[in-house]
Design an enzyme around this catalytic site. Sequence first.
Site: not given
Length: 413
Positions: A198, A233
């Site tokens: 991640d 985002r």
Amino acid sequence: MNISNIRKTDAKVANLVLKEEKRQREGMELIASENYVSKAVLEALGSVFTNKYSEGYPGKRYYGGQRFTDAVETLAIQRAQRLFGAEHVNVQPLSGAPANMIVYSALLKPGDKVLGMDLSHGGHLTHGHPVTLSAKIYTFIRYKTKADGLIDYQELEETAQKEKPKLMLAGFSAYTRQIDCKRFCDIAKRVGAISMFDMAHIAGLIAGKALPNPVPYFDVLTTTTHKTLRGPRGGMILCKKEFAQQIDKACFPGFQGGPHMNNIAAKAVAFQEALRPSFRAYAKQILKNAKVLELELKKHGFKIMFGRTDNHMVLVDVFGSKGVTGKEAETILDEIGITINKNMIPDDPRGPMDPSGVRIGVPAITTRGMKEKEIKQIAEWINAAIENRANKKIIARLHGEVIMLCKKFPLPC
Ligand SMILES: *Cc1c(COP(=O)(O)O)cnc(C)c1O
């Protein structure tokens, strides 16, 4: 930002947008996960692509009228592939947390074991914090860092051999050192686990070639697009070809509905920006600024966790070095217009609501053009505010100085 139409129809929201813009303009944003997008990214986000339903993938949609959505999603995918050298990319995840959930659901069965980084050692909420849905479905076990700040690979290997996890998860949101990708993935191979990284926090540093690329090593990687990568985002998944179908199916129809095409258009624009040489200069400057911040804070007597920083942020033990808690430091700095966040330090003896540390990151102010000289000044202000926290006069003066500096470095959007 032009909001003339909102002004005509909705004075309340217009007023809030303007206030938020002023707050961003006059504030020193040092939250490590935040950044400012370009005007071009903002325009793509505000484009008519928001009107379109596009369930499915380019060339395989449920509804008609997809000529331009197919083209824009394909552009985003191709640019991401060029940026990171990934075999397969899915740009539909709505954010970082859903991207992780999609990967878990694609590759795991309920109850399966995931070996991830301990949360107080820098791991993220979405890596199985007990309050999350993923922790209710899967079994998370932990590895930690050593006193020198590096991951304890020996302990990692022993735990992996003993527990035989299905997935081994690297990645973090408050860890400042580099991960030995080869060593991590070799361990995963030896125990038959899928390897996942991640890279939400450092994707921009990787895209800008300031940090080595983990993509060739890992089976699957997830990221956000709005942190160092400086896009809208959103989330994204990169993976080896053999996992492509499972990942795509788990995203849609497995977890999400229609993709947010305006967001995907903005991702395409941001990836194009990240492919330019100027983005490499940006990523390099982030590392320089973070290093100056680390060294200056050390000079002022702050204890830096993990030994040092190799990326865009520092984790500081403010309680151990200055006797203020993370929450207190966050509040004091807020009063002088510097925004940071309280953060746990490894095995923090204090609770998560009022931990020992703060996390300070430089991506946003580096976007505004601040360099070594300004960082030195900021470190001085941080120290002065914490040392003089009881003196209202000094705090007010510092706030004035912060606003003055911010006004010299306009927002890009
Ligand atoms: C920020 C972050 C996420 C979550 O991203 P959201 O877009 O807030 O959902 C997941 N993982 C890591 C490592 C992060 O830093």
